[in-house]
Design a protein around this motif. Structure first.
Motif, PDB file in Angstrom:
ATOM      1  N   HIS A  69      -7.936  11.636  -3.095  1.00  0.00           N
ATOM      2  CA  HIS A  69      -8.394  12.317  -1.892  1.00  0.00           C
ATOM      3  C   HIS A  69      -8.094  13.811  -1.997  1.00  0.00           C
ATOM      4  O   HIS A  69      -6.917  14.200  -2.085  1.00  0.00           O
ATOM      5  N   TRP A 116      -4.422  14.427   6.589  1.00  0.00           N
ATOM      6  CA  TRP A 116      -5.117  13.244   6.079  1.00  0.00           C
ATOM      7  C   TRP A 116      -4.507  11.973   6.673  1.00  0.00           C
ATOM      8  O   TRP A 116      -3.303  11.868   6.863  1.00  0.00           O
ATOM      9  N   ARG A 117      -5.365  11.016   6.982  1.00  0.00           N
ATOM     10  CA  ARG A 117      -4.897   9.728   7.479  1.00  0.00           C
ATOM     11  C   ARG A 117      -5.610   8.607   6.728  1.00  0.00           C
ATOM     12  O   ARG A 117      -6.813   8.686   6.486  1.00  0.00           O
ATOM     13  N   PRO A 118      -4.909   7.530   6.397  1.00  0.00           N
ATOM     14  CA  PRO A 118      -5.514   6.401   5.670  1.00  0.00           C
ATOM     15  C   PRO A 118      -6.313   5.499   6.605  1.00  0.00           C
ATOM     16  O   PRO A 118      -6.197   5.582   7.835  1.00  0.00           O
ATOM     17  N   GLU A 119      -7.100   4.612   6.001  1.00  0.00           N
ATOM     18  CA  GLU A 119      -7.874   3.655   6.785  1.00  0.00           C
ATOM     19  C   GLU A 119      -6.984   2.574   7.390  1.00  0.00           C
ATOM     20  O   GLU A 119      -7.328   2.000   8.425  1.00  0.00           O
ATOM     21  N   ALA A 120      -5.889   2.279   6.753  1.00  0.00           N
ATOM     22  CA  ALA A 120      -4.963   1.249   7.235  1.00  0.00           C
ATOM     23  C   ALA A 120      -3.536   1.756   7.030  1.00  0.00           C
ATOM     24  O   ALA A 120      -3.288   2.619   6.170  1.00  0.00           O
ATOM     25  N   ARG A 149       0.846  -1.193   0.000  1.00  0.00           N
ATOM     26  CA  ARG A 149       0.000   0.000   0.000  1.00  0.00           C
ATOM     27  C   ARG A 149       0.883   1.246   0.000  1.00  0.00           C
ATOM     28  O   ARG A 149       1.796   1.373   0.826  1.00  0.00           O
ATOM     29  N   GLU A 184      -2.822   5.811  -2.748  1.00  0.00           N
ATOM     30  CA  GLU A 184      -3.716   6.885  -2.322  1.00  0.00           C
ATOM     31  C   GLU A 184      -3.101   8.210  -2.779  1.00  0.00           C
ATOM     32  O   GLU A 184      -2.023   8.577  -2.318  1.00  0.00           O
ATOM     33  N   ARG A 217      -6.704   5.585  -5.708  1.00  0.00           N
ATOM     34  CA  ARG A 217      -7.811   6.264  -5.050  1.00  0.00           C
ATOM     35  C   ARG A 217      -7.409   7.711  -4.812  1.00  0.00           C
ATOM     36  O   ARG A 217      -6.238   8.004  -4.519  1.00  0.00           O
TER      37      ARG A 217
END
Length: 333
Positions: free
Chosen positions: A235, A242-246, A186, A211, A233
């Motif tokens: 944003h 900003w912070r990612p989901e994982a 990722r 991202e 993706r």
């Protein structure tokens, strides 16, 4: 924008605002004083996420694009001349009367004033604080309109005012060339711009997702055209918050280092802190910067070590691996 210039124009310069209707304010930066305008009628038109967040928090209506008719418009000149022209054209297109233009000499207000005078009658200017404010009504500015994104050599699409609108940024190209071919997992691209660096990352089959985080909406819109890989993706956000989901396996970034003409290394340091917060222990930061910018100390403080893996006389490419100790510390603070 200079509040004293607007105040002087309203109090002594003959500028009159309509008694009713929306007032569109194009491109104000966070902290711009709009107190002389009726707040309940103002809509802040900005594509820069941190500015939108600041004005929304202050109670202003905000929109990334101006739609519908407006009774008046205030254009706060950006540094990019082509973007300034597009904003003025959009204000006129919306039927605004008057269109108020404010800017400093370093932002090119003198050349914009001269060009507008060649088309319509101009009121003012009000001169104060190393800048000018003037206003006008009507005129044909259709040739100044933004139009569709422009296409560069290689098929890249960009827009007026975005970073490196005329071609691939050499610093991003340098970083892309030094990324390992076996990059996996990722990835986050902080300050992704119009997508060049992300497109190069996605040439690695081992990359699971990327991202693209970009504060300038116009640049992100171009990135959507330039990066069509389903692993991407997008944003529209401030990369420093900003912070990612994982957790991420890698962060790549060519961070901006100024919001005005003065260099501000604090912006890039904010990117470094954000990268640390989103990486897993063992994850890596890949950063390119102008050689004079003092980022190594911030990386050492957050990651423990930093290595220069390449560069030239203008740029340096830095790589750091997040240790388990630094990763735990960040998630406890």
């Amino acid at each position: 924008m200079s509040a004293p210039r607007l105040e002087l124009a309203l109090d002594e310069g003959g500028l009159r605002l309509p008694d009713a209707g929306r007032i569109a304010v194009f491109g104000p930066r966070a902290g711009t004083d709009l107190s002389r305008l009726p707040k309940d009628r103002v809509v802040v038109v900005s594509g820069f996420a941190p500015d939108v967040e600041a004005f929304a928090a202050a109670g202003y209506a905000c929109a990334p694009l101006a739609e519908g008719n407006v009774a008046a418009a205030l254009v706060v000149l950006p540094r990019a001349k082509r973007l300034a022209q597009a904003l003025i054209a959009r204000a006129v297109e919306l039927g605004a009367g008057p269109v108020i233009v404010d800017g400093t000499r370093t932002d090119g207000v003198d050349s914009i004033l001269k060009a507008v005078r060649g088309r319509v009658a101009v009121s003012g200017p009000v001169n104060k604080a190393h800048g000018k404010l003037f206003w006008f009504e009507g005129g044909d500015f259709s040739d100044w309109a933004a139009g569709a994104p422009q296409e560069l050599e290689g098929g890249w699409r960009t827009a007026p005012g975005v970073f490196s609108a005329d071609g691939v940024d050499p610093a991003s190209a340098l970083l892309a060339g030094l990324l390992p071919g076996n990059l996996t997992g990722r990835v986050a691209d902080l300050g992704a711009g119009w997508g060049y660096l992300s497109a190069q990352v996605l040439k690695r089959d081992g990359v699971k997702s990327i991202e693209l985080v970009e504060a300038e909406r116009a640049a992100l819109d171009c990135a959507r055209l330039n990066v069509t890989d389903p692993r991407a993706r997008f944003h529209w956000a401030d990369a420093t918050t900003w912070r990612p989901e994982a957790p991420m396996d890698h962060v790549v970034t060519n961070p901006p280092f100024h919001q005005s003409r003065a260099a501000d290394p604090g912006i890039g340091q904010g990117f470094i802190h954000a990268a640390r917060a989103m990486l897993r222990p063992g994850g890596r930061l890949w950063l390119v910067a102008n050689r004079h910018l003092p980022y190594e100390e911030a990386i050492r403080a957050g990651f423990g070590t930093v290595e220069e893996i390449g560069g030239d006389g203008r740029f340096k490419v830095l790589c750091a691996t997040l240790s388990a100790r630094h990763g735990r510390r960040d998630r406890l603070t």
